[in-house]
Write an enzyme that holds these catalytic residues in place. Structure first.
Site, PDB file in Angstrom:
ATOM      1  N   GLY A  12       0.777  -1.228   0.000  1.00 33.70           N
ATOM      2  CA  GLY A  12       0.000   0.000   0.000  1.00 33.70           C
ATOM      3  C   GLY A  12       0.811   1.283   0.000  1.00 33.70           C
ATOM      4  O   GLY A  12       0.395   2.276   0.596  1.00 33.70           O
ATOM      5  N   THR A  13       1.959   1.293  -0.696  1.00 33.36           N
ATOM      6  CA  THR A  13       2.752   2.524  -0.737  1.00 33.36           C
ATOM      7  C   THR A  13       2.031   3.641  -1.488  1.00 33.36           C
ATOM      8  O   THR A  13       2.097   4.811  -1.091  1.00 33.36           O
ATOM      9  CB  THR A  13       4.131   2.277  -1.366  1.00 33.36           C
ATOM     10  OG1 THR A  13       3.972   1.693  -2.663  1.00 33.36           O
ATOM     11  CG2 THR A  13       4.967   1.353  -0.479  1.00 33.36           C
ATOM     12  N   ASN A  14       1.335   3.297  -2.562  1.00 29.50           N
ATOM     13  CA  ASN A  14       0.574   4.324  -3.275  1.00 29.50           C
ATOM     14  C   ASN A  14      -0.645   4.765  -2.469  1.00 29.50           C
ATOM     15  O   ASN A  14      -1.036   5.935  -2.520  1.00 29.50           O
ATOM     16  CB  ASN A  14       0.148   3.815  -4.662  1.00 29.50           C
ATOM     17  CG  ASN A  14       1.264   3.950  -5.675  1.00 29.50           C
ATOM     18  OD1 ASN A  14       1.827   5.017  -5.867  1.00 29.50           O
ATOM     19  ND2 ASN A  14       1.598   2.849  -6.333  1.00 29.50           N
ATOM     20  N   ILE A  93      -7.382  -9.248 -11.744  1.00 29.67           N
ATOM     21  CA  ILE A  93      -7.977  -8.763 -12.985  1.00 29.67           C
ATOM     22  C   ILE A  93      -9.498  -8.767 -12.832  1.00 29.67           C
ATOM     23  O   ILE A  93     -10.110  -9.807 -12.592  1.00 29.67           O
ATOM     24  CB  ILE A  93      -7.571  -9.642 -14.187  1.00 29.67           C
ATOM     25  CG1 ILE A  93      -6.054  -9.619 -14.369  1.00 29.67           C
ATOM     26  CG2 ILE A  93      -8.265  -9.150 -15.448  1.00 29.67           C
ATOM     27  CD1 ILE A  93      -5.481  -8.255 -14.678  1.00 29.67           C
ATOM     28  N   LEU A  94     -10.092  -7.595 -12.973  1.00 25.91           N
ATOM     29  CA  LEU A  94     -11.545  -7.466 -12.876  1.00 25.91           C
ATOM     30  C   LEU A  94     -12.171  -7.566 -14.251  1.00 25.91           C
ATOM     31  O   LEU A  94     -11.549  -7.238 -15.260  1.00 25.91           O
ATOM     32  CB  LEU A  94     -11.899  -6.124 -12.226  1.00 25.91           C
ATOM     33  CG  LEU A  94     -11.342  -5.926 -10.805  1.00 25.91           C
ATOM     34  CD1 LEU A  94     -11.593  -4.506 -10.328  1.00 25.91           C
ATOM     35  CD2 LEU A  94     -11.958  -6.927  -9.841  1.00 25.91           C
ATOM     36  N   HIS A 110       0.396   2.794 -13.362  1.00 25.26           N
ATOM     37  CA  HIS A 110       1.216   1.722 -13.946  1.00 25.26           C
ATOM     38  C   HIS A 110       2.677   2.162 -13.931  1.00 25.26           C
ATOM     39  O   HIS A 110       2.978   3.294 -14.323  1.00 25.26           O
ATOM     40  CB  HIS A 110       0.766   1.427 -15.380  1.00 25.26           C
ATOM     41  CG  HIS A 110       1.518   0.296 -16.015  1.00 25.26           C
ATOM     42  ND1 HIS A 110       1.282  -1.023 -15.685  1.00 25.26           N
ATOM     43  CD2 HIS A 110       2.527   0.283 -16.930  1.00 25.26           C
ATOM     44  CE1 HIS A 110       2.098  -1.797 -16.381  1.00 25.26           C
ATOM     45  NE2 HIS A 110       2.862  -1.028 -17.142  1.00 25.26           N
TER      46      HIS A 110
END
Length: 218
Positions: A12-14, A93-94, A110
């Protein structure tokens, strides 16, 4: 005020970059109201807890198919009255139901300059390994809207960094996170929440004033 859900799978760095930006008052007209992890043990959930943000788990193994998981996520997000979905290291992947439920309202970061080193199989350290193998002199990060094509949605913003001769995938990954991802993602989220992103085909225009976005939407 727009409600933001951040979807995560790991450290969870972003997410932390978004939480820090929110704490500085930089997510204008937006607030993170939910963090949803595909991994029950993800440290990102601890970050959310520390920030007082509700955390939820949607583990892939709990659903018979990706489509079933996606449908459950859509229901959850709608129930939470979410306006913007942010994929921040979400490793599942949703299916298309998510994009159709939140058209031009899902942002992904990305770790490369799309269209380079993007698409199926390009995630995590694999992206940086491919960049070094190819011998590029610049790499970076891209924030884009999510479409049904993997890494194929309209680009919101990009930033490049120099690739240095002694870089390893891990070193390059860290440089791109610190100098690109952690800056670009909060900026893009804030612009969305201010109604300043206008999608025209494959092009995303940044409007000067929020009221312009409202007029163009009418």
């Amino acid at each position: 005020m727009k409600n933001i859900a951040v979807l995560v799978s790991g450290g969870g760095t972003n997410l932390q970059a978004l939480i820090d930006a929110q704490g500085r008052g930089e997510l204008i007209n937006g607030r993170i109201t939910a963090v949803i992890s595909s991994t029950p043990s993800a440290y990102a959930l601890e970050r959310a807890k520390a920030a007082g943000i509700p955390g939820y788990v949607a583990a892939r193994k709990d659903y018979p198919s990706s489509q079933a998981m996606t449908a459950a996520l859509v229901d959850k997000l709608k129930g939470l009255d979410i306006d913007l979905v942010v994929l921040a290291g979400f490793m599942v992947i949703l299916t298309g139901e998510m994009v159709r439920a939140f058209p031009n309202a899902i942002l992904n970061v990305h770790p490369a300059l799309i269209p380079s080193f993007a698409g199926p199989g390009c995630y995590g350290l694999h992206v940086h390994e491919k960049a070094l193998e190819y011998g590029v002199k610049l790499s970076g990060a891209t924030v884009h809207f999510v479409s049904e094509e993997c890494d194929g949605g309209p680009i919101v913003s990009q930033k490049a960094v120099e690739v240095l001769p002694d870089d390893t995938p891990e070193v390059l990954q860290r440089r791109i996170m610190e100098q690109c991802e952690w800056q670009l993602l909060p900026q893009a989220v804030s612009l969305f929440c201010q109604d300043r992103l206008k999608v025209e085909g494959r092009t995303v225009r940044v409007l000067e004033h929020p009221e312009c976005g409202r007029r163009n939407a009418e």
